[in-house]
Motif scaffolding. Structure first.
Motif, PDB file in Angstrom:
ATOM      1  N   HIS A   1       1.057   0.328  -3.987  1.00  0.00           N
ATOM      2  CA  HIS A   1      -0.264   0.369  -4.628  1.00  0.00           C
ATOM      3  C   HIS A   1      -0.090   0.943  -6.033  1.00  0.00           C
ATOM      4  O   HIS A   1       0.324   2.096  -6.194  1.00  0.00           O
ATOM      5  CB  HIS A   1      -1.222   1.248  -3.828  1.00  0.00           C
TER       6      HIS A   1
ATOM      7  N   CYS B   1      -3.745   2.938  -9.770  1.00  0.00           N
ATOM      8  CA  CYS B   1      -4.815   3.584  -9.011  1.00  0.00           C
ATOM      9  C   CYS B   1      -4.649   5.095  -9.149  1.00  0.00           C
ATOM     10  O   CYS B   1      -3.708   5.568  -9.781  1.00  0.00           O
ATOM     11  CB  CYS B   1      -4.777   3.152  -7.544  1.00  0.00           C
TER      12      CYS B   1
ATOM     13  N   LYS C   1       4.290  -4.924  -6.164  1.00  0.00           N
ATOM     14  CA  LYS C   1       3.172  -4.103  -6.622  1.00  0.00           C
ATOM     15  C   LYS C   1       1.858  -4.866  -6.549  1.00  0.00           C
ATOM     16  O   LYS C   1       1.801  -6.053  -6.886  1.00  0.00           O
ATOM     17  CB  LYS C   1       3.384  -3.696  -8.081  1.00  0.00           C
ATOM     18  N   SER C   2       0.819  -4.144  -6.171  1.00  0.00           N
ATOM     19  CA  SER C   2      -0.527  -4.707  -6.171  1.00  0.00           C
ATOM     20  C   SER C   2      -1.525  -3.585  -6.424  1.00  0.00           C
ATOM     21  O   SER C   2      -1.317  -2.451  -5.980  1.00  0.00           O
ATOM     22  CB  SER C   2      -0.841  -5.372  -4.827  1.00  0.00           C
ATOM     23  N   GLU C   3      -2.579  -3.904  -7.132  1.00  0.00           N
ATOM     24  CA  GLU C   3      -3.647  -2.926  -7.333  1.00  0.00           C
ATOM     25  C   GLU C   3      -4.503  -2.910  -6.077  1.00  0.00           C
ATOM     26  O   GLU C   3      -5.037  -3.956  -5.679  1.00  0.00           O
ATOM     27  CB  GLU C   3      -4.458  -3.296  -8.570  1.00  0.00           C
ATOM     28  N   PRO C   4      -4.637  -1.762  -5.423  1.00  0.00           N
ATOM     29  CA  PRO C   4      -5.316  -1.729  -4.129  1.00  0.00           C
ATOM     30  C   PRO C   4      -6.791  -2.127  -4.176  1.00  0.00           C
ATOM     31  O   PRO C   4      -7.326  -2.593  -3.174  1.00  0.00           O
ATOM     32  CB  PRO C   4      -5.139  -0.286  -3.656  1.00  0.00           C
TER      33      PRO C   4
ATOM     34  N   SER D   1      -4.927  -4.721  -1.213  1.00  0.00           N
ATOM     35  CA  SER D   1      -4.200  -3.561  -0.693  1.00  0.00           C
ATOM     36  C   SER D   1      -3.396  -3.936   0.546  1.00  0.00           C
ATOM     37  O   SER D   1      -3.529  -5.041   1.081  1.00  0.00           O
ATOM     38  CB  SER D   1      -5.185  -2.455  -0.335  1.00  0.00           C
ATOM     39  N   TYR D   2      -2.622  -2.973   1.025  1.00  0.00           N
ATOM     40  CA  TYR D   2      -1.889  -3.193   2.267  1.00  0.00           C
ATOM     41  C   TYR D   2      -2.864  -3.426   3.424  1.00  0.00           C
ATOM     42  O   TYR D   2      -2.596  -4.238   4.309  1.00  0.00           O
ATOM     43  CB  TYR D   2      -0.939  -2.022   2.580  1.00  0.00           C
TER      44      TYR D   2
END
Length: 162
Positions: free
Chosen positions: A54, A57, A7-10, A14-15
């Motif tokens: 993401h 968000c 998991k990552s906060e975009p 982001s990807y």
């Protein structure tokens, strides 16, 4: 081979950021949960695949696929006093926070949203839907293939990830 969800906060990373990184790679830094750290340290292996999710968000979704290219790395952000992930108790000789390096493989043809996954009976046992707090989560082989299908990958593309 195992499958994961990272998991990552975009708005932070982001990807698209991963895809634009040098060699499409980065260290997966900033994990500050011991259970997630233990998965990164003890369970994630080179050549495992992971969904890039993401989170936090407007529309949480799986955006892409990445591959684990290195493991057992000391998270460099724990030693950087300017980083929000700085840990003054971490010792370079015995780092507290271990991480991995990931490489972008491909964006999904269409992101698969959290809302869609919650409505999908085939995914009801997925860790993301039951223990969603961890930034590193296992994904079963069945869940992996189903998500790839739902996101629009062809059977030939899905077989690349076995």
């Amino acid at each position: 081979m195992k499958y994961w969800l990272l998991k990552s906060e975009p708005d932070v990373f982001s990807y698209s950021h991963l895809s634009a990184a040098p060699e499409r790679r980065t260290v997966w830094d900033g994990v500050r949960n011991y259970q997630a750290r233990n998965l990164l340290r003890d369970a994630v292996s080179v050549n495992d695949y992971a969904f890039f999710y993401h989170s936090s968000c407007k529309e949480p979704a799986i955006a892409g696929i990445c591959r684990i290219v290195r493991t057992g790395l000391a998270d460099p952000s724990q030693f950087n006093a300017q980083s929000p992930y700085f840990d003054p108790k971490s010792d370079p000789a015995n780092p507290r926070w271990i991480t991995v390096e990931v490489e972008a493989v491909q964006a999904l043809p269409r992101p698969l949203t959290l809302k869609e996954m919650r409505q999908d009976s085939a995914l009801q046992e997925m860790a993301l839907l039951n223990r969603a707090r961890l930034s590193v989560q296992p994904v079963s082989n069945t869940e992996w293939r189903h998500i790839l299908q739902q996101a629009g990958l062809s059977a030939a593309n899905i077989s690349r990830f076995n």
